[in-house]
Design a protein around this motif. Structure first.
Motif, PDB file in Angstrom:
ATOM      1  N   ASP A 150       8.045  -2.059   1.887  1.00 18.36           N
ATOM      2  CA  ASP A 150       8.371  -0.897   0.734  1.00 18.36           C
ATOM      3  C   ASP A 150       8.550  -1.358  -0.770  1.00 18.36           C
ATOM      4  O   ASP A 150       8.415  -0.733  -1.582  1.00 18.36           O
ATOM      5  CB  ASP A 150       8.770   0.121   1.588  1.00 18.36           C
ATOM      6  CG  ASP A 150       8.002   0.844   2.646  1.00 18.36           C
ATOM      7  OD1 ASP A 150       7.052   0.595   2.978  1.00 18.36           O
ATOM      8  OD2 ASP A 150       8.506   1.474   3.520  1.00 18.36           O
TER       9      ASP A 150
ATOM     10  N   ASN B 170       3.049   1.341   4.423  1.00 17.85           N
ATOM     11  CA  ASN B 170       2.345   1.836   3.063  1.00 17.85           C
ATOM     12  C   ASN B 170       1.682   0.694   2.385  1.00 17.85           C
ATOM     13  O   ASN B 170       0.672   0.930   1.589  1.00 17.85           O
ATOM     14  CB  ASN B 170       3.518   2.770   2.394  1.00 17.85           C
ATOM     15  CG  ASN B 170       4.063   3.770   3.141  1.00 17.85           C
ATOM     16  OD1 ASN B 170       3.660   4.645   3.911  1.00 17.85           O
ATOM     17  ND2 ASN B 170       5.372   4.041   2.949  1.00 17.85           N
ATOM     18  N   LYS B 171       2.241  -0.342   2.461  1.00 19.85           N
ATOM     19  CA  LYS B 171       1.597  -1.421   1.497  1.00 19.85           C
ATOM     20  C   LYS B 171       1.221  -2.719   2.592  1.00 19.85           C
ATOM     21  O   LYS B 171       1.797  -3.047   3.700  1.00 19.85           O
ATOM     22  CB  LYS B 171       2.666  -1.849   0.679  1.00 19.85           C
ATOM     23  CG  LYS B 171       3.062  -0.823  -0.319  1.00 19.85           C
ATOM     24  CD  LYS B 171       4.260  -1.434  -1.403  1.00 19.85           C
ATOM     25  CE  LYS B 171       4.360  -0.513  -2.248  1.00 19.85           C
ATOM     26  NZ  LYS B 171       5.393  -0.809  -3.427  1.00 19.85           N
TER      27      LYS B 171
END
Length: 503
Positions: A219, A243-244
Motif C-alpha cells: 500500500d 490494492n496494488k
C-alpha cells in the motif's frame, strides 16, 4: 600490524565493498521494521566506526568476522565496515542458539563479532591464515549432506560479476521500492539487497514474512517483491485484499511449479514473475524463467543466465534422459572453508555437481525431476536430516533417529522424524521435542516426531531415509498418525528393522 594504515583506497576493500560504499554515498535511506528510516549517511558513519575498531584490533587481511543479522538497516553498515577493514563477512542470524554460534566460532576461529554497530572480541588468538580466503567477501553456511554445515567461500569479484548479470537480467530502476523478507544470512537475500542499493532503488527490510506486513508495504508503493514459493502459497489466499500489485515478483530457493505460477498470473496478470534457480556454491541465479517465456516453458527452470554452462550427467538409476544437473559458472565459490576434499568432490571437471536430478525437454529447456541429495527444503529453509538425527542421538535415552522430508502443499516440504528409544527407557514425543527445541533453531524442528519400535530398513539391511519418506507420505495421506505423538502402524513396501537399537 600496529602501524598498519587505515584503508583510504581500494586495495583492501574488494569490489563488493566498493560497490556498497558508492551506493551509500548517495542521498537515500534504508527502511526497516526496527528503526523506520535510516539515512545512508548514518550508515556510512556506522561502517566507518566498525572499520576503525576492527583495524584498531589489528584485523588481518581476509580474516573472517562474524556479523549478526536481523534484517536491520544497521546490518548493511556492519557488512560494509567489515569489508572496508579488509575482512570476510560470516553472517549468522540474531536468533541463532548459543550452541549454533559456538559451532560457528569453532569452524571459523574468528576473533571478532559485529552486531548492531558494535564490535566484540571473541578471542585474542588470530585464526589461521587461509589462502582460500584471499579476495573473499563472504563465508555463507549451507546445510551439508553429512549433517554438518558447510562454509561456502564467495569472492568479491565473482559475486560482483553476478550482480552485473542480474542488473541486466532484472532491470531494477532507481524508482523501484524493493521489499525483502528474505534473511541477509542467505545469498538470495544478500544479492537482492546489494542489487537494490547499487541501482539506487529503495530497500525495505522485513524481519520476517507476514501477509499483513507485506500488505502495508504494498500500500506504501512497493514495486518489487523477493519471496520464496512457500511465502507465495501463504499469500495467495489473501491476495485479493491487496490494492496494488508488484511490477516484478522474484522467487527462488525452492521449486515454484507451474500450478503456482499460473495462480499468480491469474491474480496479478500485470506482474512479471521471474523464477530463479541456483545454489550458494554457484553464486545463485543460474537459470531464470520470466513471464515472457512462461507459457511454453512452465514447469521448467527456464534458460541459463549469462555466463552459465550446464550439462546433464549420466542417466540416474536407468531413467532415460535423467541425470544430475551440473553447472559451470565464472561466478561460483572459491571452495568450502577448510575442506579441500569436499571441495574437490563437489566438482566434476569444472562443473559443480548440484545433486539435483534433471532432464532436457524436447524444447531444449531444463526440467528438474527430483533431488539426489537429501537436503529438505522447508519454506525455503534448507535442513540436513542427518544433523537432526545426530543431535537426537545425543540424548541419553535415544538409540536411533531418522528424518526425511515429505511434500507439503504450502511449505514445499516438512520434516518427518522417527526415534527409537533405548531399552528400559521412557520418553514422550512432547518431552523430546522440548529437549530438541533447546538445541535447534525453530525452523529445523521436526513437524512430525514419532517414537517407534525400530527404524525402517531397505533391502540392504541399512536404515533407509527413502523408505521412511514413502512410509511418511502414506501415513500422511491416510491420516494414520497423530502429529504430536504418533503411534500409527507401519505402511510401506519394506519392513522395519528387527533390532530396536539399530540406527
Amino acid at each position: 600490524m600496529a602501524g598498519r594504515p587505515l584503508p583510504g583506497g581500494d586495495d583492501m576493500i574488494g569490489e563488493l565493498g566498493r560497490l556498497l560504499s558508492t551506493s551509500l554515498s548517495r542521498d537515500g535511506a534504508i527502511l526497516d521494521h526496527w528503526a523506520g528510516r535510516t539515512p545512508f549517511n548514518v550508515l556510512r558513519a556506522q561502517a566507518t566506526n566498525i572499520r576503525d575498531r576492527l583495524l584498531a584490533g589489528r584485523l588481518y587481511p581476509d580474516e573472517p568476522v562474524h556479523v549478526a543479522i536481523g534484517n536491520r538497516a544497521t546490518d548493511i553498515a556492519c557488512i560494509l565496515g567489515v569489508w572496508e577493514a579488509g575482512g570476510v563477512v560470516v553472517p549468522f542470524h540474531t536468533s541463532a542458539l548459543p550452541a549454533t554460534v559456538n559451532r560457528l566460532a569453532a569452524m571459523t576461529q574468528a576473533r571478532f563479532v559485529v552486531d548492531a554497530g558494535m564490535v566484540k572480541e571473541l578471542s585474542t588468538t588470530p585464526p589461521p591464515k587461509r589462502s582460500l580466503l584471499r579476495g573473499a567477501a563472504l563465508v555463507i553456511l549451507t546445510s551439508g549432506s553429512t549433517g554438518m554445515p558447510k562454509g561456502v567461500v564467495l569472492a568479491h569479484d565473482r559475486l560482483s560479476g553476478k550482480l552485473d548479470v542480474l542488473t541486466r537480467l532484472l532491470s531494477f530502476t532507481a524508482a523501484d521500492h524493493v521489499v525483502l523478507p528474505l534473511q541477509l544470512t542467505f545469498i538470495y537475500g544478500l544479492w537482492v539487497a546489494l542489487l537494490t542499493l547499487s541501482t539506487g532503488a529503495t530497500l525495505y527490510l522485513m524481519p520476517r514474512f507476514s501477509p499483513d506486513s507485506l500488505r502495508s508495504y504494498m500500500d506504501d508503493g512497493a514495486t518489487v517483491l523477493a519471496l520464496v514459493p512457500s511465502m507465495l502459497r501463504t499469500l495467495l489466499p489473501d491476495s485479493t485484499l491487496f490494492n496494488k500489485f508488484p511490477r516484478l515478483l522474484l522467487t527462488g530457493g525452492e521449486t515454484l511449479g507451474a500450478h503456482l505460477r499460473y495462480a499468480v498470473r491469474d491474480i496479478w496478470p500485470e506482474t512479471n514473475l521471474v523464477d530463479l534457480y541456483g545454489l550458494t556454491e554457484t553464486g545463485s541465479c543460474d537459470f531464470s524463467l520470466s513471464n515472457a517465456s512462461a507459457i511454453t516453458a512452465a514447469g521448467s527452470i527456464g534458460f541459463p543466465t549469462e555466463g552459465i554452462k550446464f550439462r546433464i550427467a549420466d542417466s540416474e538409476q536407468g531413467l532415460t534422459g535423467i541425470g544430475e544437473l551440473q553447472i559451470c559458472t565464472p561466478f561460483g565459490m572459491l571452495g568450502y572453508l577448510d575442506d579441500p576434499t569436499l571441495t574437490s568432490a563437489a566438482f566434476a571437471d569444472e562443473f559443480f555437481r548440484t545433486g539435483d536430478l534433471a532432464r532436457v525437454r524436447p524444447d531444449g529447456l531444463v526440467e528438474l525431476v527430483g533431488r539426489s541429495k537429501e537436503i529438505v527444503s522447508r519454506g525455503g529453509n534448507k535442513i540436513a536430516p542427518q544433523e537432526i538425527d545426530q543431535i537426537l542421538c545425543s540424548h541419553p535415552a535415544v538409540a536411533g533417529a531418522l528424518s526425511a522430508g515429505i511434500p507439503h502443499p504450502r511449505l514445499g516440504e516438512t520434516l518427518y522424524t522417527i526415534v527409537v528409544l533405548k531399552a528400559d527407557t521412557e520418553l514422550t514425543a512432547t518431552e523430546l521435542r522440548h529437549w530438541l527445541s533447546e538445541r535447534l533453531e525453530r525452523f529445523k524442528l521436526p513437524d512430525t516426531l514419532s517414537i517407534e519400535a525400530c527404524l525402517p530398513v531397505g533391502s540392504t539391511g541399512k536404515a533407509s531415509r527413502a523408505l521412511l519418506r514413502e512410509i511418511a507420505i502414506a501415513r500422511s495421506e491416510a491420516r494414520e498418525l497423530d502429529p504430536e505423538n504418533g503411534t500409527g502402524g507401519v505402511v510401506g513396501k519394506a519392513s522395519f528393522c528387527r533390532d530396536r537399537r539399530s540406527g
